[in-house]
Enzyme design. Structure first.
Site, PDB file in Angstrom:
ATOM      1  N   GLU A 309       0.675  -1.066   0.095  1.00 43.28           N
ATOM      2  CA  GLU A 309      -0.044  -0.081  -0.101  1.00 43.28           C
ATOM      3  C   GLU A 309       0.894   1.225  -0.130  1.00 43.28           C
ATOM      4  OE1 GLU A 309      -3.723  -1.555   2.401  1.00 43.28           O
ATOM      5  OE2 GLU A 309      -2.155  -1.252   3.611  1.00 43.28           O
TER       6      GLU A 309
HETATM    7  C1  TNX Z   1      -4.569  -3.790   4.877  1.00 45.36           C
HETATM    8  S1  TNX Z   1      -3.262  -6.003   3.503  1.00 45.36           S
HETATM    9  C2  TNX Z   1      -3.241  -3.784   5.383  1.00 45.36           C
HETATM   10  C3  TNX Z   1      -3.115  -3.325   6.877  1.00 45.36           C
HETATM   11  C4  TNX Z   1      -4.341  -2.999   7.453  1.00 45.36           C
HETATM   12  C5  TNX Z   1      -5.289  -4.075   7.131  1.00 45.36           C
HETATM   13  C6  TNX Z   1      -6.840  -3.865   7.740  1.00 45.36           C
HETATM   14  C7  TNX Z   1      -2.035  -5.116   3.849  1.00 45.36           C
HETATM   15  C8  TNX Z   1      -0.722  -5.695   3.484  1.00 45.36           C
HETATM   16  N1  TNX Z   1      -2.030  -4.154   4.682  1.00 45.36           N
HETATM   17  O1  TNX Z   1      -2.302  -2.016   6.751  1.00 45.36           O
HETATM   18  O2  TNX Z   1      -4.077  -2.946   9.009  1.00 45.36           O
HETATM   19  O3  TNX Z   1      -5.788  -3.747   5.730  1.00 45.36           O
HETATM   20  O4  TNX Z   1      -7.637  -5.107   7.512  1.00 45.36           O
END
Ligand code: TNX
Length: 511
Positions: A309
């Site tokens: 992300e």
């Molecule tokens: C996505 S999926 C994230 C996390 C969040 C989570 C909440 C991923 C690698 N990162 O930063 O905490 O969703 O469900």
């Protein structure tokens, strides 16, 4: 006697007929040489409720041990099945044989499920002996894991967890033969690990959390977690998330920021809001120092460098950053793991492992980015968010957790998928394993984590351990079907054990 139920399902379990094994005040445990530590661990499990002395004999087996429990290391046993074991029980005793101490430990996790649930004493709690008829049925079990990497991830960045809470979680996952605990140690909301060369990471970066309070693991704390994990045959996988999910570091050191001004600490739950300055000289000193210190304090083979992300960087800057970061990681002697977005770079350190967190049906470029790790000599850990993210709501409750990953997620959904059938073109040999992740933005403590993890984590653990079922790409010709109707009563039986252990679970998720 109730029928025999074990989770995760073993490769084969056959009833031998005849009288069961009966543990009594005269029972002994024979565990010589490299088996001694597992023998002591087993005795520690069985002593509180039975009240029996259960001495552990570290010497060669003899007639006096005939009706006891023998743990035998045999290098020739299951040579083709690392971490596997065989377990034979009957009126004349119980023998667990394995090629490694880890295999014996897994056999012990199976053995405890052959005894009545009441034999389990609460984790970490004082308890008195309870009366009982401590019998285990006469069976022959042969077993070995499908995947080498069976993991759980705990997000200790969004909220603060104590050493005792983390070690308790290790004990709960070890029950399920999970053998890796991935600690998500840094994120926008907090930095949770002492780094001597960058002290403000903990002076400032650890001072917040989603709840508000601060905290971090000192190097001594981390060593305690690593040692406890090792005693449960669990490898700690530390994650320092880069280049995004870095606000706690950005608030600690101005020079890591684009523009050179420190951010404020952050308690919100947005994702994709932060990035280090990927071209600053300070950033690369930071990456090298942090990688060096984390690698030095981590005996396990893996170092997770995040990569998820990163929404504020251009694709080119992101790819250039993760390529270089993966090489810094590999230079520390560790195998780097990255979330699947890292596969956007075709220039990763060879052998970098990808962690897939997209859906059962991959969206956009997730599949291509995941295959990129294999093309670069690495393998893949599967953590599909819509079935293995333990912070997604259960169908009947939104008190804890989130809903973004196609939620809610039922136990049946958590059980109904196959790791080798998600990413087209990703063969079983390239699947290192499976990991069930829990993100803790909404969780106040380990009680909440347990309630969200259990019972779904049992379903994911079975997918990680038990043989590929019929109808999946890598099933053996004689493979059995995987059916939720068959799993469900085993899970319900296991829940009695969770009750005895004092492990919380989402009760209404059971059929
Ligand atoms: C996505 S999926 C994230 C996390 C969040 C989570 C909440 C991923 C690698 N990162 O930063 O905490 O969703 O469900």
């Amino acid at each position: 006697m109730s029928s025999i139920t074990v989770v995760p399902a073993p490769v084969s379990l056959t009833s031998r007929g005849g009288d069961p094994f009966r543990l009594d005040a005269a029972s002994r445990i024979n565990a010589a040489g490299g088996a001694a530590a597992v023998g002591e661990y087993l005795a520690g499990l069985l002593r509180p409720r039975t009240g029996f002395a259960l001495p552990v004999d570290a010497g060669a087996d003899d007639a006096a041990d005939a009706a006891g429990i023998r743990l035998t290391l045999d290098p020739a046993a299951s040579a083709a099945a690392p971490d596997g074991y065989t377990l034979r029980s009957g009126a004349d005793g119980i023998t667990i044989t394995a090629a490694s101490a880890a295999g014996l430990f897994h056999g012990v996790q199976t053995l405890r499920q052959l005894f009545p649930a009441a034999i389990e004493a609460p984790l970490g709690g004082d308890t008195g002996a309870a009366g009982g008829d401590w019998v285990a049925p006469a069976v022959l079990i042969t077993d070995a894991p499908r995947f080498a990497y069976r993991g759980a991830m705990l997000d200790v960045a969004r909220n603060v967890f104590s050493v005792a809470e983390v070690t308790r979680y290790i004990d709960t996952i070890a029950l399920l033969k999970l053998n890796h605990l991935h600690l998500h140690l840094s994120d926008d909301q907090g930095w949770r690990l002492q780094i001597d060369s960058w002290p403000r990471l903990t002076e400032i970066g650890s001072s917040t959390s989603v709840l508000g309070g601060g905290g971090f693991f000192t190097k001594a704390d981390y060593a305690e977690i690593v040692a406890h994990a090792a005693s449960r045959f669990v490898t700690i996988v530390p994650e320092i998330d880069l280049p995004g999910h870095t606000n706690a570091a950005l608030a600690s050191y101005a020079e890591l920021n684009i523009g050179g001004v420190a951010t404020s600490t952050y308690r919100g739950t947005e994702v994709g809001i932060s990035t280090v300055d990927t071209t600053a000289e300070a950033t690369w000193r930071f990456v090298e120092d942090v990688v060096r210190e984390v690698a030095e304090m981590t005996p396990g083979p893996y170092l997770h460098l995040g990569g998820d992300e990163s929404l504020t960087l251009s694709a080119e800057d992101f790819a250039r950053f993760v390529a270089r970061a993966s090489r810094v990681g590999a230079a520390s002697g560790k195998t780097v793991i990255g979330w699947h977005e890292m596969g956007q770079s075709g220039d990763l350190a060879p052998g970098t492992v990808g962690q897939y967190w997209d859906y059962l049906v991959p969206r956009a470029d997730a599949a291509a980015h995941t295959l990129s790790f294999v093309e670069q000599g690495g393998s893949v850990i599967l953590s599909p968010a819509d079935v293995s993210y333990l912070d997604i709501h259960y169908p009947d409750s939104d008190r804890l957790g989130q809903d973004w990953a196609d939620g809610p997620t039922s136990v049946e959904q958590a059980y109904s998928w196959d790791p080798a059938a998600i990413v087209p073109g990703l063969p079983e040999e390239s699947v290192l394993g499976v990991e069930a992740a829990i993100w803790t933005e909404t969780m106040l403590g380990i009680e909440d984590v347990e309630v969200m993890a259990f019972p779904r984590i049992v379903a994911v653990a079975e997918i990680a351990w038990s043989p590929a079922p019929a109808g999946t790409p890598s099933a053996a010709p004689d493979a059995a079907e995987r059916s939720f109707a068959e799993f469900s009563p085993r899970l319900t039986a296991f829940a009695e054990r969770l009750d005895a252990l004092g492990i919380r679970y989402h009760r209404t998720a059971l059929a």
